[in-house]
Design an enzyme around this catalytic site. Structure first.
Site, PDB file in Angstrom:
ATOM      1  N   ASP A  35       0.834  -1.199   0.000  1.00  0.00           N
ATOM      2  CA  ASP A  35       0.000   0.000   0.000  1.00  0.00           C
ATOM      3  C   ASP A  35       0.873   1.255   0.000  1.00  0.00           C
ATOM      4  OD1 ASP A  35      -2.019  -1.763   0.109  1.00  0.00           O
ATOM      5  OD2 ASP A  35      -2.785  -1.170   2.086  1.00  0.00           O
ATOM      6  N   ALA A  36       1.969   1.190   0.746  1.00  0.00           N
ATOM      7  CA  ALA A  36       2.825   2.370   0.867  1.00  0.00           C
ATOM      8  C   ALA A  36       3.427   2.727  -0.488  1.00  0.00           C
ATOM      9  CB  ALA A  36       3.928   2.110   1.885  1.00  0.00           C
ATOM     10  N   GLU A  37       3.899   1.681  -1.182  1.00  0.00           N
ATOM     11  CA  GLU A  37       4.486   1.898  -2.499  1.00  0.00           C
ATOM     12  C   GLU A  37       3.441   2.471  -3.456  1.00  0.00           C
ATOM     13  OE1 GLU A  37       7.493   1.382  -5.546  1.00  0.00           O
ATOM     14  OE2 GLU A  37       7.387   1.872  -3.418  1.00  0.00           O
ATOM     15  N   ASP A  39       0.750   4.216  -2.657  1.00  0.00           N
ATOM     16  CA  ASP A  39       0.468   5.607  -2.285  1.00  0.00           C
ATOM     17  C   ASP A  39       1.537   6.546  -2.824  1.00  0.00           C
ATOM     18  OD1 ASP A  39      -1.763   4.785  -1.004  1.00  0.00           O
ATOM     19  OD2 ASP A  39      -0.887   4.803   1.008  1.00  0.00           O
ATOM     20  N   LEU A  85     -35.309 -10.136 -17.153  1.00  0.00           N
ATOM     21  CA  LEU A  85     -35.238 -11.590 -17.309  1.00  0.00           C
ATOM     22  C   LEU A  85     -36.556 -12.218 -16.901  1.00  0.00           C
ATOM     23  CD1 LEU A  85     -31.770 -12.313 -15.650  1.00  0.00           C
ATOM     24  CD2 LEU A  85     -32.333 -12.666 -18.051  1.00  0.00           C
ATOM     25  N   GLU A 115     -24.775 -18.617 -14.300  1.00  0.00           N
ATOM     26  CA  GLU A 115     -24.071 -17.666 -13.421  1.00  0.00           C
ATOM     27  C   GLU A 115     -24.968 -17.343 -12.241  1.00  0.00           C
ATOM     28  OE1 GLU A 115     -23.764 -14.173 -15.818  1.00  0.00           O
ATOM     29  OE2 GLU A 115     -22.924 -15.279 -17.507  1.00  0.00           O
ATOM     30  N   LYS A 117     -27.196 -15.096 -10.068  1.00  0.00           N
ATOM     31  CA  LYS A 117     -27.913 -13.848 -10.341  1.00  0.00           C
ATOM     32  C   LYS A 117     -27.580 -12.888  -9.211  1.00  0.00           C
ATOM     33  CE  LYS A 117     -32.555 -12.137 -11.486  1.00  0.00           C
ATOM     34  NZ  LYS A 117     -32.349 -10.866 -10.858  1.00  0.00           N
ATOM     35  N   ASP A 119     -27.861  -9.496  -6.956  1.00  0.00           N
ATOM     36  CA  ASP A 119     -28.952  -8.656  -6.505  1.00  0.00           C
ATOM     37  C   ASP A 119     -28.422  -7.247  -6.296  1.00  0.00           C
ATOM     38  OD1 ASP A 119     -31.538  -8.281  -6.035  1.00  0.00           O
ATOM     39  OD2 ASP A 119     -31.589  -9.228  -4.057  1.00  0.00           O
ATOM     40  N   ARG A 138     -30.129   1.244 -15.670  1.00  0.00           N
ATOM     41  CA  ARG A 138     -31.013   0.607 -16.633  1.00  0.00           C
ATOM     42  C   ARG A 138     -32.234   1.484 -16.914  1.00  0.00           C
ATOM     43  NH1 ARG A 138     -35.336  -2.876 -15.770  1.00  0.00           N
ATOM     44  NH2 ARG A 138     -35.882  -4.080 -17.612  1.00  0.00           N
ATOM     45  N   GLU A 177     -23.572  -5.524 -13.176  1.00  0.00           N
ATOM     46  CA  GLU A 177     -24.324  -5.236 -11.966  1.00  0.00           C
ATOM     47  C   GLU A 177     -23.423  -4.540 -10.961  1.00  0.00           C
ATOM     48  OE1 GLU A 177     -27.365  -6.537 -12.364  1.00  0.00           O
ATOM     49  OE2 GLU A 177     -28.319  -6.593 -10.392  1.00  0.00           O
ATOM     50  N   TYR A 229     -21.415  -8.899 -17.083  1.00  0.00           N
ATOM     51  CA  TYR A 229     -21.907 -10.192 -17.544  1.00  0.00           C
ATOM     52  C   TYR A 229     -22.563 -10.152 -18.924  1.00  0.00           C
ATOM     53  CZ  TYR A 229     -25.917  -8.084 -15.121  1.00  0.00           C
ATOM     54  OH  TYR A 229     -26.874  -7.220 -14.688  1.00  0.00           O
ATOM     55  N   LYS A 317     -34.925 -18.846  -9.878  1.00  0.00           N
ATOM     56  CA  LYS A 317     -34.813 -18.162  -8.589  1.00  0.00           C
ATOM     57  C   LYS A 317     -34.553 -19.129  -7.431  1.00  0.00           C
ATOM     58  CE  LYS A 317     -35.635 -14.231  -8.151  1.00  0.00           C
ATOM     59  NZ  LYS A 317     -36.571 -13.142  -8.398  1.00  0.00           N
ATOM     60  N   CYS A 411     -35.201 -10.966  35.264  1.00  0.00           N
ATOM     61  CA  CYS A 411     -34.757 -11.936  34.265  1.00  0.00           C
ATOM     62  C   CYS A 411     -35.790 -13.060  34.149  1.00  0.00           C
ATOM     63  CB  CYS A 411     -33.400 -12.521  34.667  1.00  0.00           C
ATOM     64  SG  CYS A 411     -32.907 -13.928  33.655  1.00  0.00           S
ATOM     65  N   CYS A 414     -33.916 -16.500  35.694  1.00  0.00           N
ATOM     66  CA  CYS A 414     -33.550 -16.673  37.100  1.00  0.00           C
ATOM     67  C   CYS A 414     -34.291 -15.701  38.022  1.00  0.00           C
ATOM     68  CB  CYS A 414     -32.042 -16.501  37.279  1.00  0.00           C
ATOM     69  SG  CYS A 414     -31.493 -14.802  37.035  1.00  0.00           S
ATOM     70  N   CYS A 429     -29.252  -9.267  32.383  1.00  0.00           N
ATOM     71  CA  CYS A 429     -29.465  -9.934  33.653  1.00  0.00           C
ATOM     72  C   CYS A 429     -28.122  -9.859  34.374  1.00  0.00           C
ATOM     73  CB  CYS A 429     -29.863 -11.388  33.419  1.00  0.00           C
ATOM     74  SG  CYS A 429     -29.674 -12.408  34.893  1.00  0.00           S
ATOM     75  N   CYS A 434     -26.809 -17.005  36.546  1.00  0.00           N
ATOM     76  CA  CYS A 434     -28.095 -17.264  35.877  1.00  0.00           C
ATOM     77  C   CYS A 434     -27.920 -18.464  34.943  1.00  0.00           C
ATOM     78  CB  CYS A 434     -28.521 -16.035  35.086  1.00  0.00           C
ATOM     79  SG  CYS A 434     -29.933 -16.336  34.006  1.00  0.00           S
TER      80      CYS A 434
HETATM   81  S1  IVH Z   1     -27.888 -11.095 -18.010  1.00  0.00           S
HETATM   82  C1  IVH Z   1     -31.448  -9.644 -20.009  1.00  0.00           C
HETATM   83  N1  IVH Z   1     -26.716 -11.992 -15.882  1.00  0.00           N
HETATM   84  O1  IVH Z   1     -31.184  -9.345 -13.292  1.00  0.00           O
HETATM   85  C2  IVH Z   1     -30.119 -10.239 -20.255  1.00  0.00           C
HETATM   86  N2  IVH Z   1     -28.434 -10.379 -15.620  1.00  0.00           N
HETATM   87  O2  IVH Z   1     -34.007  -9.547 -13.120  1.00  0.00           O
HETATM   88  C3  IVH Z   1     -29.031  -9.464 -19.671  1.00  0.00           C
HETATM   89  N3  IVH Z   1     -28.849  -9.734 -13.297  1.00  0.00           N
HETATM   90  O3  IVH Z   1     -31.825  -6.848 -15.652  1.00  0.00           O
HETATM   91  C4  IVH Z   1     -28.866  -9.702 -18.250  1.00  0.00           C
HETATM   92  N4  IVH Z   1     -27.321 -11.023 -12.420  1.00  0.00           N
HETATM   93  O4  IVH Z   1     -29.827  -6.577 -13.983  1.00  0.00           O
HETATM   94  C5  IVH Z   1     -27.662 -11.170 -16.368  1.00  0.00           C
HETATM   95  N5  IVH Z   1     -25.555 -12.865 -14.080  1.00  0.00           N
HETATM   96  C6  IVH Z   1     -26.493 -12.039 -14.568  1.00  0.00           C
HETATM   97  C7  IVH Z   1     -27.286 -11.220 -13.743  1.00  0.00           C
HETATM   98  C8  IVH Z   1     -28.254 -10.403 -14.310  1.00  0.00           C
HETATM   99  C9  IVH Z   1     -28.252 -10.132 -12.169  1.00  0.00           C
HETATM  100  C10 IVH Z   1     -29.929  -8.745 -13.327  1.00  0.00           C
HETATM  101  C11 IVH Z   1     -29.947  -7.845 -14.537  1.00  0.00           C
HETATM  102  C12 IVH Z   1     -31.322  -8.026 -15.106  1.00  0.00           C
HETATM  103  C13 IVH Z   1     -32.073  -8.479 -13.922  1.00  0.00           C
HETATM  104  C14 IVH Z   1     -33.347  -9.161 -14.285  1.00  0.00           C
END
Ligand code: IVH
Length: 668
Positions: A35-37, A39, A85, A115, A117, A119, A138, A177, A229, A317, A411, A414, A429, A434
């Site tokens: 980190d020092a290098e 910086d 999706l 892959e 998904k 959130d 989006r 994402e 992705y 899901k 409590c 006890c 407590c 106890c």
């Molecule tokens: S592919 C529509 N890959 O989920 C095709 N989307 O609920 C392009 N999302 O709008 C998306 N992980 O924001 C893709 N591994 C993943 C994802 C992913 C999360 C999101 C994406 C999408 C939303 C739909």
């Protein structure tokens, strides 16, 4: 002039280096320099740019933060709409989707890329001639918000693409994402709580709220991350499949989730789904499902889209992590520190595939803040391995019969007095004996990440404490077989197994022992830190406040808590008793040395030193000595008249050392 040219070259060199270091640090998580290098280089670049502003460019690593707040976000049109999706929730639904795909593609073979998904919040990043020029949310899929300046503050977002061979693509629209890791989210909320700011409900809200800040310096202070992705338009680069995309992106410096799988059949897809589901709680980020995508881009063209979602992808899901249910009652649990925790008893509800009927409410202030009453409808959530939690009440569904909760002043276990120490959120407590406190400390001590005494579960702890056999943690080391067998439902065999487990735990590593003691604020990680700094529990117990404060990551609150713990006469007695029982309180952590990780076996008589001396030499250099030969052994040292161990070593192909060779190795 030549000088100016030199400056320009130096600036370019620094930028190239820093980009590479950033990529290794933020994307690969494998820092190349200290980190020092780093910086030092960064400051040099900053200073040069200050002195020669004509060389400042928007893609310089120094330009990530610092833009003034905007009035509002501009809007950005997505040239190719950002689709959503379609979801499915069962293997049958997934199979239906795959059938349709196969039908539309005819006899062609279909491969899928799966892959997690994520959130978070989906974004588009536009790279022109390798430079990051525009980033947007989006939005409604066609038009999003211009969050370029905020995205620039995310360290994982390359401001310039790598292009080791040849020029960068003329145009690349990258989609991905923006998300926040669970731990970072918890930290952020803790910080906000301290500052009295409203809390974010979940990591996704935190990510969205952080990215959609009019002041980019606020975004810069938030721990956001990115996984790419997908792509929109591309010119000057050809990518033909998802597997190729996930391989090529990292080479351009774009972070991709390393977890993905190319599957050649539906059963493979389903097997991977179960793998992800099992590992879900251990992911550092939240994932609400698995995305299955047709791998081949030409096949995707054929499949097209319906109602703003592609036919070539589907989100399978995971079972829900949030649900609504009704609070039947609020009871109070007593923990090992005596803290009283209100717990909501719920009408059973499915959450992440399990039935949940209890959820923690943390403390009285939380009950007030969330305004949870007995009889209320509430939103509950299970995040990771954490106990389910009540997120909020739904006051709109009240009927008038709901009752407010008050903390008891005695409590519930006890009957002892309950106090709320000034400045603390928890009621406690105060009775150190106890039974609830004792049970909880024993459970904690025996738990998997502490002493790991298998078989000493919740119910058995209850019976041991209730029967009076165990009154404090150290009593478990005094248990005799006849005591255990006398307990109901305890056979000879399970009694012996338990005693073996207890015996084994005496040699637990120092970090686990420190954690097992249940010192306030000393969780697993801090226990590791302390075990690194102090050679034994003895040494830790003698450490002064100042010495503790000098340890990295230890602040005043923790230092004080450790000092208080070891000053308390009850705890000193506990440690004395653990020592007397044979628990390794003095044994230091394994020495690190040239023989670390190496195991030796001795056989036959050594001429110049005893077995004991030889063993000590090995241990002093960090190695271990074993009594028998197995595949795990690294060297067998052979003296005069060796036994069968030599033959066994030769059979397994383990290196055999003469006494002289051994002496050379240990420097004797
Ligand atoms: S592919 C529509 N890959 O989920 C095709 N989307 O609920 C392009 N999302 O709008 C998306 N992980 O924001 C893709 N591994 C993943 C994802 C992913 C999360 C999101 C994406 C999408 C939303 C739909």
């Amino acid at each position: 002039m030549a000088d100016l040219e030199e400056v320009r070259q130096r600036i370019e060199q620094l930028r190239t280096d820093i980009r590479r270091y950033d990529y290794h640090y933020y994307v690969l998580d494998q820092p190349l320099i200290s980190d020092a290098e780093y910086d030092r280089l960064f400051r040099e670049l900053q200073e040069l740019e200050e002195r020669y502003p004509q060389f400042v460019t928007p893609d310089s690593p120094t330009q990530r933060a610092g833009a003034p707040p905007a009035e509002e976000f501009g809007s950005v049109e997505h040239h190719i709409p950002m689709l959503s999706l379609q979801n499915c929730f069962s293997e049958d639904e997934l199979a239906e989707w795959a059938d349709r795909v196969q039908r539309m593609l005819g006899p062609a073979e279909v491969e899928y890329v799966c892959e997690p998904k994520l959130d978070g919040l989906s974004v588009e990043l536009v790279y022109m001639d390798g430079a990051f020029t525009m980033g947007s949310t989006r939005g409604d899929g066609r038009v999003g918000e211009d969050v370029t300046r905020n995205l620039r503050t995310i360290k994982q977002v390359p401001l310039r693409l790598f292009s080791p061979d040849g020029p960068p693509p003329r145009l690349l629209e990258v989609r991905g994402e923006v998300y926040m890791e669970k731990e970072a989210f918890r930290r952020l909320n803790r910080e906000r709580e301290k500052q009295g700011e409203p809390l974010f409900a979940n990591p996704r809200n935190a990510a969205a709220g952080s990215l959609r800040q009019l002041d980019p310096s606020v975004t810069a202070g938030r721990p956001l991350k990115l996984f790419c992705y997908h792509m929109g338009r591309a010119e000057g680069i050809e990518i033909r499949s998802q597997a190729e995309l996930l391989t090529v992106f990292p080479k351009l410096g774009l972070p991709v989730n390393p977890i993905w799988k190319l599957c050649r059949s539906l059963p493979e897809v389903i097997a991977f789904y179960h793998e992800l589901l099992r590992g879900r709680d251990h992911l550092p980020y939240e994932s609400d499902g698995m995305v299955v995508k047709v791998n081949d881009f030409a096949q995707r063209e054929v499949l097209g889209e319906v109602s703003r979602a592609p036919r070539w992808a589907i989100a399978f899901k995971f079972p829900a992590e949030e649900a609504t249910t009704q609070v039947r009652d609020i009871v109070v649990q007593v923990g090992r520190t005596g803290a009283l925790t209100p717990v909501a008893l719920l009408a059973p509800v499915e959450l992440s595939g399990a039935t949940v009927s209890r959820a923690t409410l943390h403390n009285e202030d939380e009950v007030r803040r969330k305004d949870v009453r007995i009889g209320d409808w509430v939103l509950v959530r299970r995040a990771g391995e954490v106990i389910p939690e009540v997120i909020k009440s739904i006051p709109e569904r009240r009927t008038g019969g709901e009752r407010e909760f008050t903390m008891p002043d005695r409590c519930p276990v006890c009957g002892g007095p309950v106090e709320r120490p000034p400045g603390e959120v928890a009621h406690r407590c105060e009775n150190v004996s106890c039974p609830a406190r004792i049970k909880e400390s024993i459970r904690h001590f025996a738990s998997r990440r502490a002493a790991d005494i298998q078989g000493l579960g919740e119910k058995l702890v209850d019976r041991l404490v209730d029967s009076g056999l165990v009154r404090r943690v150290s009593d478990i080391y005094r248990l005799r077989k006849e005591d255990l067998v006398a307990l109901e439902r305890m056979g000879e065999k399970s009694a012996q197994n338990l005693l073996d487990q207890i015996d084994r735990s005496k040699g637990m590593p120092l970090a686990r022992l420190i954690f097992a003691l249940g010192i306030r604020y000393v969780g697993e990680h801090l226990a590791d830190v302390l075990a690194e700094q102090f050679p034994s529990l003895e040494a830790l117990s003698r450490a002064s406040y100042e010495e503790l404060l000098a340890v990295p990551e230890v602040g005043p609150r923790i230092a004080q808590s450790v000092v208080d713990f070891f000053r308390n006469p009850d705890n000193r007695r506990l440690i004395e008793e653990l020592r007397a029982a044979g628990v390794a309180v003095e044994a230091g952590r394994p020495v690190k040395g040239p023989l670390s990780g190496k195991t030796f076996v001795f056989t036959g008589a050594l001429a110049g030193l005893t077995r004991d001396e030889a063993g000590k030499l090995v241990e002093a250099l960090g190695g271990k000595v074993s009594g028998s030969v197995s595949r795990k052994v690294d060297y067998v040292v052979v003296g005069a008249d060796p036994g069968t161990k030599l033959a066994r070593a030769q059979e397994l192909g383990i290196p055999v050392l003469t006494e002289e060779e051994f002496r050379k190795l240990v420097g004797r």
